[in-house]
Design a protein around this motif. Structure first.
Motif, PDB file in Angstrom:
ATOM      1  N   THR A  83     -56.717 116.135  23.509  1.00 46.91           N
ATOM      2  CA  THR A  83     -56.097 114.896  23.038  1.00 46.91           C
ATOM      3  C   THR A  83     -55.947 113.862  24.145  1.00 46.91           C
ATOM      4  N   ILE A  84     -56.335 114.225  25.360  1.00 49.94           N
ATOM      5  CA  ILE A  84     -56.357 113.279  26.464  1.00 49.94           C
ATOM      6  C   ILE A  84     -57.614 113.562  27.284  1.00 49.94           C
ATOM      7  N   SER A  85     -58.220 112.513  27.804  1.00 53.17           N
ATOM      8  CA  SER A  85     -59.427 112.685  28.625  1.00 53.17           C
ATOM      9  C   SER A  85     -59.039 112.642  30.099  1.00 53.17           C
ATOM     10  N   ILE A 120     -46.732 116.963  34.160  1.00 52.72           N
ATOM     11  CA  ILE A 120     -47.997 117.656  34.412  1.00 52.72           C
ATOM     12  C   ILE A 120     -48.245 118.726  33.353  1.00 52.72           C
ATOM     13  N   ASP A 121     -47.207 119.468  32.980  1.00 48.84           N
ATOM     14  CA  ASP A 121     -47.359 120.470  31.921  1.00 48.84           C
ATOM     15  C   ASP A 121     -47.814 119.812  30.620  1.00 48.84           C
ATOM     16  N   ASN A 122     -47.286 118.633  30.344  1.00 46.70           N
ATOM     17  CA  ASN A 122     -47.680 117.888  29.156  1.00 46.70           C
ATOM     18  C   ASN A 122     -49.147 117.468  29.249  1.00 46.70           C
ATOM     19  N   TYR A 123     -49.560 117.022  30.445  1.00 43.54           N
ATOM     20  CA  TYR A 123     -50.972 116.676  30.652  1.00 43.54           C
ATOM     21  C   TYR A 123     -51.875 117.889  30.402  1.00 43.54           C
ATOM     22  N   SER A 181     -53.406 110.402  34.799  1.00 44.16           N
ATOM     23  CA  SER A 181     -52.950 109.578  35.915  1.00 44.16           C
ATOM     24  C   SER A 181     -52.593 110.457  37.118  1.00 44.16           C
ATOM     25  N   THR A 182     -53.574 110.675  38.012  1.00 44.31           N
ATOM     26  CA  THR A 182     -53.382 111.568  39.158  1.00 44.31           C
ATOM     27  C   THR A 182     -53.343 110.826  40.490  1.00 44.31           C
ATOM     28  N   ILE A 183     -53.522 109.544  40.477  1.00 46.70           N
ATOM     29  CA  ILE A 183     -53.702 108.774  41.709  1.00 46.70           C
ATOM     30  C   ILE A 183     -52.555 108.949  42.705  1.00 46.70           C
ATOM     31  N   ASN A 184     -51.343 109.097  42.218  1.00 51.09           N
ATOM     32  CA  ASN A 184     -50.188 109.227  43.110  1.00 51.09           C
ATOM     33  C   ASN A 184     -49.629 110.648  43.177  1.00 51.09           C
TER      34      ASN A 184
END
Length: 171
Positions: free
Chosen positions: A48-50, A37-40, A55-58
């Protein structure tokens, strides 16, 4: 001990039963969930990521709380809007997530959350969920006045302890 020799000692049993915390011999759980999560967060803030690739679904409640609690206070207003649109955080039915989102909204000036936050403050009475919001609102004159207006409506529904705490914060 007699039935299963050499598996556990009297000292181990004593530590498990009579000491506090986990014994030294207990398996130490590890998880990289918060590192992910910290990386996200780093990637999201850097652009750099949209959100679509996030990926939060789980995610568990704790992962969501970690994510929201660790977003930077200088987050771009457009990212607040995008997060809210994608995950409907302002209208979350989870009181813990709503609390953290509203606290972030106050700190970052995301005023679109205020109408829903007013309803939340009028309907939620748990001190741990309302006092931090009132305290944060009280750090600015504008926020404090808004909080006083909401509190006038919400106060009759609060427990006496909550009333006393918030009275001290706002008056």
């Amino acid at each position: 001990i007699d039935k299963y020799p050499n598996i556990v000692t009297n000292a181990d049993i004593n530590e498990w039963v009579f000491n506090t915390g986990l014994p030294r011999s207990a398996p130490q759980p590890t998880s990289n969930a918060f590192n992910v999560i910290d990386n996200y967060i780093t990637q999201l803030v850097a652009g750099t990521i949209s959100l679509e690739k996030l990926s939060t679904i789980n995610w568990t409640l704790h992962e969501w709380l970690h994510f929201l609690n660790n977003l930077p206070m200088d987050i771009e207003p457009t990212l607040m809007v995008d997060l809210d649109k994608k995950y409907e955080l302002t209208t979350s039915n989870n009181s813990e997530i709503a609390h953290v989102w509203y606290l972030l909204s106050i700190k970052t000036g995301y005023q679109q959350a205020y109408p829903a936050m007013a309803k939340y403050l009028e309907n939620i009475g748990r001190r741990k969920l309302i006092v931090p919001l009132y305290k944060e609102l009280a750090t600015s004159e504008e926020g404090k006045q808004w909080a006083v207006d909401v509190y006038k409506k919400a106060r009759p529904g609060y427990h006496g302890l909550a009333q006393g705490t918030i009275d001290k914060v706002l008056y």
